[in-house]
Design an enzyme around this catalytic site. Structure first.
Site, PDB file in Angstrom:
ATOM      1  N   ASP A  28       0.875  -1.160   0.000  1.00 22.90           N
ATOM      2  CA  ASP A  28       0.000   0.000   0.000  1.00 22.90           C
ATOM      3  C   ASP A  28       0.923   1.222   0.000  1.00 22.90           C
ATOM      4  OD1 ASP A  28      -2.209   1.802   0.711  1.00 22.90           O
ATOM      5  OD2 ASP A  28      -1.349   1.784   2.718  1.00 22.90           O
ATOM      6  N   ASP A  31      -0.333   5.068   0.801  1.00 19.17           N
ATOM      7  CA  ASP A  31      -0.653   6.122   1.767  1.00 19.17           C
ATOM      8  C   ASP A  31      -0.756   5.573   3.182  1.00 19.17           C
ATOM      9  OD1 ASP A  31      -2.466   7.160  -0.946  1.00 19.17           O
ATOM     10  OD2 ASP A  31      -0.896   8.388  -0.079  1.00 19.17           O
TER      11      ASP A  31
HETATM   12  C1  XBP Z   1      -5.319   6.192   0.459  1.00 19.74           C
HETATM   13  C2  XBP Z   1      -6.492   6.844  -0.158  1.00 19.74           C
HETATM   14  C3  XBP Z   1      -6.289   7.897  -1.198  1.00 19.74           C
HETATM   15  C4  XBP Z   1      -5.581   9.105  -0.595  1.00 19.74           C
HETATM   16  C5  XBP Z   1      -5.819  10.355  -1.423  1.00 19.74           C
HETATM   17  O1  XBP Z   1      -4.941   5.207  -0.453  1.00 19.74           O
HETATM   18  O2  XBP Z   1      -7.605   6.476   0.154  1.00 19.74           O
HETATM   19  O3  XBP Z   1      -7.573   8.298  -1.651  1.00 19.74           O
HETATM   20  O4  XBP Z   1      -6.129   9.367   0.692  1.00 19.74           O
HETATM   21  O5  XBP Z   1      -5.359  10.136  -2.729  1.00 19.74           O
HETATM   22  P1  XBP Z   1      -4.016   3.924  -0.020  1.00 19.74           P
HETATM   23  P2  XBP Z   1      -6.321  10.551  -3.973  1.00 19.74           P
HETATM   24  O6  XBP Z   1      -3.929   3.889   1.510  1.00 19.74           O
HETATM   25  O7  XBP Z   1      -4.749   2.752  -0.601  1.00 19.74           O
HETATM   26  O8  XBP Z   1      -2.684   4.166  -0.660  1.00 19.74           O
HETATM   27  O9  XBP Z   1      -6.825  11.932  -3.671  1.00 19.74           O
HETATM   28  O10 XBP Z   1      -5.415  10.485  -5.181  1.00 19.74           O
HETATM   29  O11 XBP Z   1      -7.393   9.506  -3.980  1.00 19.74           O
HETATM   30 MG    MG Z   2      -3.053   3.195   3.265  1.00 17.59          MG
END
Ligand code: XBP
Ligand code: MG
Length: 252
Positions: free
Chosen positions: A9, A11
């Site tokens: 993952d 974020d």
């Molecule tokens: C985290 C998310 C993303 C980010 C924002 O994704 O839910 O939506 O918060 O990015 P993960 P965007 O933990 O799966 O990496 O604004 O590009 O959606």
């Molecule tokens: Mg995440």
């Protein structure tokens, strides 16, 4: 079944992007548009229940702003705001403002040297992944990942397992040959939904989430000079996550 690939993952896992990147980028885009939308850290923590920035903005209006009258072209307006936000996020990442979390760069280098294949499975926009890797992991490091499965490429975002199914299909591997790395309840649901054994590292936004089903829950991946903390799961007697730890965890 041998361990052949690691699926990460982005974020909250590779970097604390929600704190250091996404939230300020959203607020900058709202200010640019002259909107009185402001997401403080507490509100943002609630909004993170919804994955996907476009979906998150709609959720904010529908659940937190009964006063706001949607214009007829609201969907187009949200899409435009999201493009602006992504530009701000890219600028923050390009300035080196979103560092990798402890142990991430070390483990990626070690895993490559050990012949483990690497992939990304994330809800965020693909552009955000590229700019983050290039500037926080290093130039050319996007090439370290055979698959970068990101954003709108699948019909349903996390907690749906779609993005992990997509990454496994592109890798041509069974879930049993892989390990997933996640940080949130939504992410864990997605990886478990694809049958993946999952290592969780927590952060300020997710430390109180329900991580039932995780193979192990850790404070972070740790460094030789900065041991991590075991929060839940087997104590493998190693103060930081290296390839030997991953092989042991995969075999548990
Ligand atoms: C985290 C998310 C993303 C980010 C924002 O994704 O839910 O939506 O918060 O990015 P993960 P965007 O933990 O799966 O990496 O604004 O590009 O959606
Ligand atoms: Mg995440």
């Amino acid at each position: 079944m041998t361990l052949q690939a690691l699926l990460f993952d982005v974020d909250g896992t590779l970097a604390d992007t929600e704190r250091d990147g996404h939230r300020p980028a959203f607020n900058q885009a709202f200010a640019d548009a002259g909107l009185d939308w402001h997401w403080d850290a507490t509100l943002y923590g609630k909004l993170l229940a919804v994955t996907g920035g476009k979906e998150r903005m709609k959720y904010y209006i529908d659940h937190f702003r009964p006063d706001y009258r949607k214009p007829p072209d609201f969907d187009e307006m949200v899409a435009a705001l999201h493009l602006a936000k992504t530009r701000h996020y890219s600028a923050l990442a390009a300035q080196g403002g979103i560092p990798m979390r402890p142990g991430v760069k070390r483990l990626l280098i070690e895993s490559r040297a050990a012949g483990l294949r690497l992939a990304i499975a994330t809800t965020t926009t693909p552009e955000n992944v590229t700019v983050l890797l290039e500037h926080s992991l290093g130039p050319g490091t996007t090439d370290w990942f055979e698959v970068i499965a990101a954003g709108d490429i699948v019909p349903a975002k996390k907690p749906a397992p779609d993005i992990y199914h997509y990454a496994l299909e592109k890798l041509g591997l069974a879930a049993a040959n892989c390990l997933a790395f996640e940080d949130s309840e939504n992410g864990l649901h997605a990886s478990r939904g694809a049958g993946l054994k999952t290592l969780v590292t927590v952060n300020d936004y997710t430390h109180d989430h329900d991580f039932s089903g995780a193979a192990v829950v850790l404070s972070d991946l740790g460094e030789p000079d900065a041991p991590n903390t075991l929060i839940a799961g087997p104590d493998l007697g190693r103060p930081y996550v290296d390839v030997a730890y991953l092989r042991a965890l995969h075999g548990v």
